[in-house]
Enzyme design. Structure first.
Site, PDB file in Angstrom:
ATOM      1  N   GLY A 237       4.852   4.708  59.168  1.00  9.08           N
ATOM      2  CA  GLY A 237       5.490   5.929  59.375  1.00  9.08           C
ATOM      3  C   GLY A 237       5.216   7.113  58.678  1.00  9.08           C
ATOM      4  N   ASN A 238       5.724   8.163  58.600  1.00 12.23           N
ATOM      5  CA  ASN A 238       5.522   9.270  57.531  1.00 12.23           C
ATOM      6  C   ASN A 238       7.082   9.959  57.586  1.00 12.23           C
ATOM      7  OD1 ASN A 238       5.467  11.758  59.336  1.00 12.23           O
ATOM      8  ND2 ASN A 238       3.589  10.623  60.200  1.00 12.23           N
TER       9      ASN A 238
END
Ligand code: CTP
Length: 401
Positions: A209-210
């Site tokens: 993810g981020n």
């Protein structure tokens, strides 16, 4: 247009008082309920009978109806009855009383008891209007939140010419209608906004993810809705919440899921803003079971995700607006311009991670807007809600063109 709206019309001592009779008629014709309160000065210009006939209601100008019986007019009831109080014409004298909360007549008692918004249409001679005391009083009542319909230039009763003529009844009426039904620039438009990160699954318990918080996309969705648009917000998994009758939130996890929703929504969307931080790569396959720890060095085969903005850009029709974001750390302008062209965007919002307070997670942002043809506009560091206002403002201008 004004059916069921309760309007208290305050008429004060000015020759323009006769025009308030026309205003009363316009308000009544459009369905409003009107009650008129006259100042002692107004009674010198027009009779209460004119207003009671037009408004179909008794007219009030004094605290008592019948001095012998002691029957009195309840200024508080009258004030609380109204949805809007309009003082037209507003004389220099009543303006001064309003600014200093001087309560020496029935109209002032009603005004000071009113909890509803107040709109005023000043009317006075040119030099009275230009007097520093009048201008100061106007500033003061503006600071109370009152709506001021500036007087117009023209011939005045004194024979002088200049600013001081009361705004025409039709214009005051239009301001009243706009107060109850503000014209929203994006009314009838459909908008699609992507926000937040995408999570790309590795196995049943892990993902890539981020750090995107989704705050910018949520602020944009809210601003579009506040301007009247019907918004679909497609968001990755974020903590942000949104509650607006014009915003439909669709939660997704991966780039593929985000693309599926965008594909179906895009066709009927007039405005699309891609504010999501979409993963560029995803694991080539999702392990059905939790991957066990083995070697020191683990490499995971990855494949490119679908570029949602580019795909929508390829489908875009002339009547659609598509806006993207570019989060850059180097060669910012050049990289953003490339994305603008490659993704067929109408403009791109550049954030540089080099700017303090800009980008992921923060409540603020600092943006540069870039249009095709090397046109750009830089903005200062602002709350994301304010940045959203700037972006939506530009969209409104694009629509007007
Ligand atoms: N975007 C998208 N789908 C992707 C990647 C990006 O819709 N798979 C959109 C983003 O929402 C943004 C714009 O494209 O509006 C640019 O995103 P950005 O991450 O800055 O650029 P990329 O095209 O991914 O290029 P790079 O990561 O190499 O800078």
């Amino acid at each position: 247009m004004l059916k069921g709206k309760k309007i208290l019309l305050g008429v004060t001592g000015s020759i323009a008082a006769y025009k308030s009779a026309f205003l009363t008629r316009l308000l009544i014709q459009s369905g409003a309920e009107v009650k008129v309160v006259m100042s002692p000065g107004a009674l010198e210009f027009v009779t209460p009978l004119t207003f009671s006939t037009l408004s179909k209601n008794p007219v009030f100008s004094d605290f008592t109806q019948n001095k012998d019986s002691g029957e009195w007019n309840h200024h508080v009831d009258l004030a609380l009855w109204a949805d809007l109080m309009v003082l037209a014409p507003l004389s220099a004298d009543t303006l001064s009383k309003m600014a200093s909360a001087q309560c020496d007549n029935f109209l002032m008692a009603v005004y000071m008891s009113a909890k509803c918004p107040v709109m005023v249409a000043p009317a006075m001679d040119r030099d009275m209007f230009l007097h520093p005391g009048t201008l100061e009083n106007l500033r003061k009542i503006r600071s109370f939140g009152h709506i001021i319909l500036s007087p117009q230039e023209g011939e005045l009763a004194s024979g002088l010419s200049g600013k001081g003529r009361m705004e025409e009844p039709e214009e005051i009426f239009a301001a009243v209608v706009n107060f109850f039904h503000p014209v929203l620039p994006l009314k009838g438009k459909k908008a699609l906004v992507t926000a937040g990160p995408t999570f790309e699954k590795i196995d049943p318990v892990r993902f890539i993810g981020n750090f995107s918080s989704g705050k910018m996309g949520f602020a944009l969705a809210l601003e579009l809705a506040n301007k009247g648009a019907d918004v679909t917000l497609v968001a990755g998994l974020v903590k942000e919440t949104i509650s607006h009758p014009m915003v439909k939130l669709k939660k997704v996890m991966s780039a593929d899921e985000m693309f599926e929703v965008c594909k179906t929504e895009f066709d009927h969307s007039d405005i699309t803003i891609m504010a999501a931080a979409v993963a560029d790569y995803k694991p080539a396959s999702i392990a059905p079971e939790k991957v066990k720890k083995k070697e020191e060095l683990w490499s995971l085969p990855m494949v490119k995700t679908v570029d949602i903005a580019s795909s929508l850009g390829a489908m875009k029709r002339q009547d659609q607006i598509l806006i993207g974001f570019a989060l850059e750390t180097e060669d910012e302008l050049k990289n953003a311009e490339k994305k603008l062209e490659k993704k067929n965007l109408d403009f791109i919002v550049l954030n540089s991670l080099k700017d303090e307070g800009a980008g992921f997670g923060t409540d603020t942002n600092k943006i540069t807007l870039i249009w095709p043809g090397n046109k750009s506009k830089e903005f200062g560091l602002k709350a994301k809600s304010k940045v959203a206002e700037d972006i939506v403002q530009e969209i409104c201008q694009l629509i007007e063109k």
